[in-house]
Design an enzyme around this catalytic site. Structure first.
Site, mmCIF file in Angstrom:
data_model
loop_
_atom_site.group_PDB
_atom_site.id
_atom_site.type_symbol
_atom_site.label_atom_id
_atom_site.label_comp_id
_atom_site.label_asym_id
_atom_site.label_seq_id
_atom_site.Cartn_x
_atom_site.Cartn_y
_atom_site.Cartn_z
ATOM 1 C CG PHE A 110 72.725 51.255 12.759
ATOM 2 C CD1 PHE A 110 73.893 50.701 13.247
ATOM 3 C CD2 PHE A 110 72.812 52.307 11.866
ATOM 4 C CE1 PHE A 110 75.133 51.177 12.853
ATOM 5 C CE2 PHE A 110 74.066 52.799 11.471
ATOM 6 C CZ PHE A 110 75.220 52.228 11.961
ATOM 7 C CE1 TYR A 160 70.780 57.557 22.480
ATOM 8 C CE2 TYR A 160 70.023 55.299 22.801
ATOM 9 C CZ TYR A 160 70.263 56.383 21.968
ATOM 10 O OH TYR A 160 70.006 56.273 20.629
ATOM 11 N N GLY A 202 60.853 59.757 25.176
ATOM 12 C CA GLY A 202 61.101 58.406 25.689
ATOM 13 C C GLY A 202 60.687 57.411 24.631
ATOM 14 N N PRO A 205 56.712 54.734 19.981
ATOM 15 C CG PRO A 205 55.650 52.774 20.647
ATOM 16 C CD PRO A 205 55.975 54.149 21.104
HETATM 17 C C1 HXC Z 1 75.932 47.870 11.640
HETATM 18 C C2 HXC Z 1 75.518 49.417 9.972
HETATM 19 C C3 HXC Z 1 74.121 49.181 10.068
HETATM 20 C C4 HXC Z 1 73.659 48.219 11.034
HETATM 21 C C5 HXC Z 1 74.476 50.697 8.534
HETATM 22 N N1 HXC Z 1 75.679 50.350 9.017
HETATM 23 N N2 HXC Z 1 73.500 50.001 9.157
HETATM 24 N N3 HXC Z 1 76.413 48.773 10.754
HETATM 25 N N4 HXC Z 1 74.611 47.609 11.789
HETATM 26 N N5 HXC Z 1 72.352 47.956 11.191
HETATM 27 C C6 HXC Z 1 76.977 50.855 8.588
HETATM 28 C C7 HXC Z 1 77.226 50.557 7.116
HETATM 29 O O1 HXC Z 1 77.680 49.229 6.932
HETATM 30 C C8 HXC Z 1 78.307 51.600 6.763
HETATM 31 O O2 HXC Z 1 79.567 51.226 7.242
HETATM 32 C C9 HXC Z 1 77.881 52.790 7.610
HETATM 33 O O3 HXC Z 1 77.017 52.284 8.654
HETATM 34 C C10 HXC Z 1 77.106 53.809 6.797
HETATM 35 O O4 HXC Z 1 76.023 53.121 6.188
HETATM 36 P P1 HXC Z 1 75.286 53.679 4.881
HETATM 37 O O5 HXC Z 1 74.095 52.832 4.654
HETATM 38 O O6 HXC Z 1 76.274 53.849 3.784
HETATM 39 O O7 HXC Z 1 74.892 55.147 5.391
HETATM 40 P P2 HXC Z 1 73.804 56.153 4.914
HETATM 41 O O8 HXC Z 1 73.173 55.748 3.607
HETATM 42 O O9 HXC Z 1 74.404 57.468 5.036
HETATM 43 O O10 HXC Z 1 72.616 55.958 6.012
HETATM 44 C C11 HXC Z 1 72.752 56.402 7.339
HETATM 45 C C12 HXC Z 1 72.244 55.369 8.337
HETATM 46 C C13 HXC Z 1 70.803 54.885 7.976
HETATM 47 C C14 HXC Z 1 72.293 56.007 9.714
HETATM 48 C C15 HXC Z 1 73.164 54.140 8.299
HETATM 49 O O11 HXC Z 1 70.361 53.923 8.902
HETATM 50 C C16 HXC Z 1 69.821 56.004 7.911
HETATM 51 O O12 HXC Z 1 69.734 56.713 6.900
HETATM 52 N N6 HXC Z 1 69.009 56.205 8.957
HETATM 53 C C17 HXC Z 1 68.013 57.293 9.022
HETATM 54 C C18 HXC Z 1 66.819 56.907 9.828
HETATM 55 C C19 HXC Z 1 67.130 56.395 11.190
HETATM 56 O O13 HXC Z 1 68.170 55.767 11.429
HETATM 57 N N7 HXC Z 1 66.210 56.625 12.121
HETATM 58 C C20 HXC Z 1 66.345 56.179 13.470
HETATM 59 C C21 HXC Z 1 66.185 57.313 14.386
HETATM 60 S S1 HXC Z 1 65.470 56.628 15.813
HETATM 61 P P3 HXC Z 1 80.697 50.518 6.273
HETATM 62 O O14 HXC Z 1 81.872 50.372 7.165
HETATM 63 O O15 HXC Z 1 80.090 49.206 5.847
HETATM 64 O O16 HXC Z 1 80.893 51.461 5.128
HETATM 65 C C22 HXC Z 1 66.295 56.963 17.169
HETATM 66 C C23 HXC Z 1 65.676 56.302 18.341
HETATM 67 C C24 HXC Z 1 66.513 56.375 19.559
HETATM 68 O O17 HXC Z 1 67.255 57.638 17.150
HETATM 69 C C25 HXC Z 1 66.103 55.349 20.611
HETATM 70 C C26 HXC Z 1 66.387 53.916 20.195
HETATM 71 C C27 HXC Z 1 66.245 52.896 21.259
HETATM 72 P P1 NAP Z 2 62.665 58.440 12.073
HETATM 73 O O1 NAP Z 2 61.208 58.361 11.714
HETATM 74 O O2 NAP Z 2 63.578 57.389 11.585
HETATM 75 O O3 NAP Z 2 63.156 59.867 11.598
HETATM 76 C C1 NAP Z 2 64.462 60.211 11.308
HETATM 77 C C2 NAP Z 2 64.401 61.303 10.260
HETATM 78 O O4 NAP Z 2 65.704 61.832 10.038
HETATM 79 C C3 NAP Z 2 63.874 60.800 8.919
HETATM 80 O O5 NAP Z 2 62.786 61.620 8.509
HETATM 81 C C4 NAP Z 2 65.051 60.976 7.968
HETATM 82 O O6 NAP Z 2 64.599 61.426 6.690
HETATM 83 C C5 NAP Z 2 65.863 62.075 8.650
HETATM 84 N N1 NAP Z 2 67.282 61.963 8.354
HETATM 85 C C6 NAP Z 2 68.122 60.952 8.678
HETATM 86 N N2 NAP Z 2 69.354 61.193 8.218
HETATM 87 C C7 NAP Z 2 69.301 62.407 7.596
HETATM 88 C C8 NAP Z 2 70.273 63.193 6.918
HETATM 89 N N3 NAP Z 2 71.536 62.792 6.798
HETATM 90 N N4 NAP Z 2 69.882 64.396 6.404
HETATM 91 C C9 NAP Z 2 68.591 64.803 6.524
HETATM 92 N N5 NAP Z 2 67.646 64.093 7.157
HETATM 93 C C10 NAP Z 2 67.992 62.911 7.677
HETATM 94 O O7 NAP Z 2 62.871 58.515 13.646
HETATM 95 P P2 NAP Z 2 61.982 59.118 14.848
HETATM 96 O O8 NAP Z 2 61.681 58.015 15.759
HETATM 97 O O9 NAP Z 2 60.875 59.960 14.324
HETATM 98 O O10 NAP Z 2 63.061 60.027 15.560
HETATM 99 C C11 NAP Z 2 62.964 61.441 15.579
HETATM 100 C C12 NAP Z 2 63.907 61.978 16.633
HETATM 101 O O11 NAP Z 2 63.511 61.482 17.915
HETATM 102 C C13 NAP Z 2 65.351 61.573 16.440
HETATM 103 O O12 NAP Z 2 66.192 62.646 16.800
HETATM 104 C C14 NAP Z 2 65.520 60.416 17.392
HETATM 105 O O13 NAP Z 2 66.841 60.227 17.792
HETATM 106 C C15 NAP Z 2 64.632 60.869 18.543
HETATM 107 N N6 NAP Z 2 64.171 59.779 19.409
HETATM 108 C C16 NAP Z 2 63.155 58.956 19.012
HETATM 109 C C17 NAP Z 2 62.696 57.988 19.892
HETATM 110 C C18 NAP Z 2 61.531 57.101 19.552
HETATM 111 O O14 NAP Z 2 61.082 56.324 20.385
HETATM 112 N N7 NAP Z 2 60.988 57.140 18.332
HETATM 113 C C19 NAP Z 2 63.291 57.841 21.161
HETATM 114 C C20 NAP Z 2 64.332 58.688 21.509
HETATM 115 C C21 NAP Z 2 64.762 59.659 20.638
HETATM 116 P P3 NAP Z 2 65.223 60.946 5.303
HETATM 117 O O15 NAP Z 2 65.355 59.462 5.378
HETATM 118 O O16 NAP Z 2 64.214 61.432 4.308
HETATM 119 O O17 NAP Z 2 66.552 61.646 5.176
#
Ligand code: HXC
Ligand code: NAP
Length: 302
Positions: A110, A160, A202, A205
């Site tokens: 995030f 990055y 890269g 979406p």
């Molecule tokens: C600031 C945040 C936050 C936010 C969570 N936190 N979201 N802080 N801004 N938007 C903080 C919380 O307040 C908490 O800290 C800590 O992070 C852990 O949060 P939890 O919700 O308790 O964690 P958890 O349930 O384990 O969930 C993990 C997570 C969540 C990473 C926070 O977002 C998640 O499950 N994400 C999975 C899917 C995902 O993120 N996909 C993206 C991949 S895309 P405190 O101090 O309050 O306890 C990608 C693209 C790359 O990687 C390219 C992008 C440009």
């Molecule tokens: P996404 O849809 O949010 O997928 C993230 C996946 O990770 C979800 O299926 C989630 O499943 C799983 N996950 C997260 N925390 C987990 C945990 N603690 N244990 C097990 N599973 C967990 O994101 P995406 O865009 O497809 O990204 C896929 C990969 O590509 C990531 O490595 C990301 O960093 C990389 N990436 C994506 C982009 C892009 O443009 N989309 C760009 C650069 C890199 P659950 O919620 O069910 O756990």
């Protein structure tokens, strides 16, 4: 004009049956790019194991790969917990057979200015991205080493890792660790026939993007014009790169990280655009240690 569009969804880049008899685990294989990667492996004959936490995601992944005729099994698992990973891989191996290919795709992310990031926020992301990748790799590699069978591991990264990721300091540092880990493990495990490569998307979406990523200011606007390719990536293109890296045609490729991003990460302007600090890009108010509201304004997150 930009780079040409890829062949249609459903086209396979390798011969039918390339992965007949192979078992592939994709972490985070129920959403987004992980689901696209799992689907490409299933089209080529692999049996698919999906590991992630949310049962709705697991069901979506199973639905996608079974639609291609794949045998599949999903296990709820948090990859921050090595004991849950071991139990999940046990279950996949009982149902589908020994694991040959692991795609470390799961990630958490995030946008947040570094000065606002709590220690727990840092821990959550680095634990999933870097530690989770190591724990899953170790679990699958130990089994392959014991059996004396080859294996292939693909670590999904982000560009990055090379440049730094302002606004995503936790994820960028963790992805840099993943790239470095890829290189160490490729050397350590090469003698066992285990290949370890990285694969970096890269801008790809997709409909499963989490709210925090969708909320990055500008995300979704005019995206095709943000890259030298004049288009975004199609998830199947990442899947095609993954199946190549895991295939017999890449048996001499290990320790490599392949970037699939239309050269977007190498771009430089002759003069950079005017610099905008991350707080401003994210629309944040000036930093205060406790994130308390400044009178008459919205509070920032601590
Ligand atoms: C600031 C945040 C936050 C936010 C969570 N936190 N979201 N802080 N801004 N938007 C903080 C919380 O307040 C908490 O800290 C800590 O992070 C852990 O949060 P939890 O919700 O308790 O964690 P958890 O349930 O384990 O969930 C993990 C997570 C969540 C990473 C926070 O977002 C998640 O499950 N994400 C999975 C899917 C995902 O993120 N996909 C993206 C991949 S895309 P405190 O101090 O309050 O306890 C990608 C693209 C790359 O990687 C390219 C992008 C440009
Ligand atoms: P996404 O849809 O949010 O997928 C993230 C996946 O990770 C979800 O299926 C989630 O499943 C799983 N996950 C997260 N925390 C987990 C945990 N603690 N244990 C097990 N599973 C967990 O994101 P995406 O865009 O497809 O990204 C896929 C990969 O590509 C990531 O490595 C990301 O960093 C990389 N990436 C994506 C982009 C892009 O443009 N989309 C760009 C650069 C890199 P659950 O919620 O069910 O756990």
């Amino acid at each position: 004009m930009g780079l040409p569009e890829p062949p249609p969804l459903g086209t396979t880049p390798l011969a039918a049956g390339t992965f007949d008899g192979s078992v592939v685990i994709v972490t985070g294989g129920g959403t987004g790019l992980g689901k696209a990667i799992a689907t490409e492996f299933s089209r080529l004959g692999a049996a698919i194991g999906i590991l992630s936490r949310d049962t709705a995601h697991l069901d979506a992944g199973l639905h996608a790969v079974r639609a291609e005729g794949a045998a599949a099994h999903a296990v709820a698992c948090d990859i921050r917990k090595p004991e849950q990973i071991a139990a999940a891989v046990d279950e996949v191996e009982t149902v589908l057979g020994p694991v040959d290919i692991l795609v470390n795709n799961a990630a958490g992310n995030f946008p947040v200015p570094a000065e606002d990031m709590s220690p727990n926020a840092w821990r959550a992301v680095t634990d999933i991205v870097l530690n989770g990748t190591f724990y899953c790799s170790r679990e699958v590699a130990r089994r392959a080493i014991e059996r004396g069978t080859p294996a292939s591991i693909i670590n999904i990264g982000a560009s990055y890792a090379w440049t730094g990721g302002p606004g995503h300091a936790h994820s960028a540092a963790a992805k840099a660790g993943v790239k470095n880990l890829t290189e160490s493990l490729a050397v350590e495990w090469g003698p066992y026939g285990i290949r370890v490569n990285g694969l970096v998307p890269g801008l790809f979406p997709h409909v499963d993007e989490v709210a925090a990523i969708r909320a990055v200011p500008g995300r979704g606007d005019n995206e095709d014009r943000r890259s030298p390719a004049h288009r975004v990536g199609q998830p199947r293109e990442l899947g095609w790169a993954a199946v190549f890296l895991a295939s017999p045609f890449a048996r001499y490729v290990t320790g490599h990280t392949m970037v699939v991003d239309g050269a977007n990460w190498q771009r430089r302007a002759m003069l950079q655009p005017e610099f905008v600090p991350i707080r401003e890009q994210l629309g944040r108010l000036p930093f205060t240690r406790n994130g308390e509201a400044i009178a008459g304004t919205e509070a920032t997150r601590s």
